[in-house]
Design a protein around this motif. Structure first.
Motif, PDB file in Angstrom:
ATOM      1  N   ASN A   1       2.697  -0.192   3.985  1.00 34.24           N
ATOM      2  CA  ASN A   1       2.443  -1.709   4.355  1.00 34.24           C
ATOM      3  C   ASN A   1       2.924  -2.683   3.331  1.00 34.24           C
ATOM      4  O   ASN A   1       2.726  -2.130   2.098  1.00 34.24           O
TER       5      ASN A   1
ATOM      6  N   PHE B   1     -12.123  -0.853  -6.175  1.00 38.21           N
ATOM      7  CA  PHE B   1     -11.267  -1.604  -6.908  1.00 38.21           C
ATOM      8  C   PHE B   1     -11.278  -1.271  -8.416  1.00 38.21           C
ATOM      9  O   PHE B   1     -12.267  -0.936  -8.876  1.00 38.21           O
TER      10      PHE B   1
ATOM     11  N   GLY C   1      -7.187   4.787   4.542  1.00 36.50           N
ATOM     12  CA  GLY C   1      -7.473   3.339   3.948  1.00 36.50           C
ATOM     13  C   GLY C   1      -7.955   2.436   4.949  1.00 36.50           C
ATOM     14  O   GLY C   1      -8.389   1.225   4.731  1.00 36.50           O
ATOM     15  N   PHE C   2      -8.095   2.680   6.310  1.00 38.84           N
ATOM     16  CA  PHE C   2      -8.129   1.661   7.357  1.00 38.84           C
ATOM     17  C   PHE C   2      -9.613   1.584   7.727  1.00 38.84           C
ATOM     18  O   PHE C   2     -10.080   0.700   8.250  1.00 38.84           O
ATOM     19  N   THR C   3     -10.333   2.698   7.520  1.00 31.59           N
ATOM     20  CA  THR C   3     -11.820   2.866   7.833  1.00 31.59           C
ATOM     21  C   THR C   3     -12.360   3.096   6.599  1.00 31.59           C
ATOM     22  O   THR C   3     -13.861   3.071   6.760  1.00 31.59           O
ATOM     23  N   ASP C   4     -11.947   3.555   5.401  1.00 29.75           N
ATOM     24  CA  ASP C   4     -12.664   3.772   4.237  1.00 29.75           C
ATOM     25  C   ASP C   4     -12.883   2.450   3.470  1.00 29.75           C
ATOM     26  O   ASP C   4     -12.079   1.491   3.231  1.00 29.75           O
ATOM     27  N   THR C   5     -14.182   2.650   2.555  1.00 31.61           N
ATOM     28  CA  THR C   5     -14.241   1.598   1.428  1.00 31.61           C
ATOM     29  C   THR C   5     -12.981   1.728   0.540  1.00 31.61           C
ATOM     30  O   THR C   5     -12.472   2.747  -0.017  1.00 31.61           O
ATOM     31  N   GLN C   6     -12.727   0.388   0.051  1.00 32.91           N
ATOM     32  CA  GLN C   6     -11.638   0.324  -0.845  1.00 32.91           C
ATOM     33  C   GLN C   6     -12.614   0.273  -2.251  1.00 32.91           C
ATOM     34  O   GLN C   6     -13.435  -0.795  -2.571  1.00 32.91           O
TER      35      GLN C   6
ATOM     36  N   GLU D   1       1.110  -1.190   0.096  1.00 33.01           N
ATOM     37  CA  GLU D   1       0.002  -0.161   0.064  1.00 33.01           C
ATOM     38  C   GLU D   1       1.018   1.271  -0.200  1.00 33.01           C
ATOM     39  O   GLU D   1       2.065   1.288   0.820  1.00 33.01           O
TER      40      GLU D   1
END
Lengths: 114, 109
Positions: A56, A105, A98-103, A48
């Motif tokens: 990460n 694609f 990025g930890f609480t949001d929608t990803q 990421e």
């Protein structure tokens, strides 16, 4: 708003070659993640990037690398291709951490290694 | 190490049935859980995201629940349609997304 775009959509390479895949996130999104999808292993996290820094990393060999540019576009590179690198490579973007949001694609790049 | 399991691996139902897909995870230290849909050879479409502090989320005919203490989530699809045929993936976010292997759903007309 345009979605996540990935180029190229399809690639055929031979063993030993290297390849570069590109991902353009949704406008305003600053985090980009990369995933590899294979029938045997499923979806696995590669790395990421956020604000041009790798935040990460998954458990992949050093042949897999990436970077992010100031406009949040990201590239991943695979060197010395192996047959097992054949996969669908997906990238995803999120607005911030990025930890609480929608990803969200992209459609993926299908890489075939012969 | 976080592990995500989805049961069943495949499911075939007649149109109109209500159905439940299951997802379990081993580490409850998560930020959220997300359900995705993937059509053959395509990317992932986000269906629902449940934050760790929430118990459920609903969108149209879809309802997802989350029980962090037991490490379980379910995706309920009401009145299934042939267009719902796809692979459904759950993923937990704990700093990186960890995916299950998916449930391949086929809805027969």
């Amino acid at each position: 708003k345009a979605g996540v775009t990935q180029t190229p959509r399809y690639l055929i390479k031979t063993r030993g070659q290297q390849v570069t895949l590109s991902c353009s996130p949704i406008s305003g999104h600053r985090s980009v993640s990369w995933y590899q999808q294979t029938p045997g292993q499923g979806l696995q996290f590669l790395f990421e990037y956020f604000s041009e820094t790798q935040r990460n990393k998954g458990n992949f060999p050093g042949r897999f690398s990436g970077r992010q540019f100031s406009n949040s576009r990201s590239e991943m590179n695979v060197s010395t291709l192996e047959l097992g690198d054949s996969a669908l490579y997906l990238c995803a973007s999120t607005p911030s951490t990025g930890f609480t949001d929608t990803q969200y694609f992209g459609p993926g790049t299908r890489l075939t290694v012969l | 190490k976080q592990e995500v399991t989805q049961i069943p691996a495949a499911l075939s139902v007649p149109e109109g049935e209500n159905l439940v897909l299951n997802c379990s995870f081993t580490d409850s230290a998560i930020y959220n859980l997300q359900w995705f849909r993937q059509d053959p050879g395509k990317g992932l479409t986000s269906l629902l995201l449940i934050q760790s502090s929430q118990r459920e989320q609903t969108s149209g005919r879809l309802n997802a629940s989350l029980d962090k203490s037991s490490g379980r989530s379910t995706l309920y699809i009401a009145a299934s349609q042939p267009g719902d045929s796809a692979t459904y993936l759950c993923a937990v976010q704990g700093g990186k997304l960890i995916f299950g292997q998916g449930t391949e759903l086929s809805v027969k007309p």
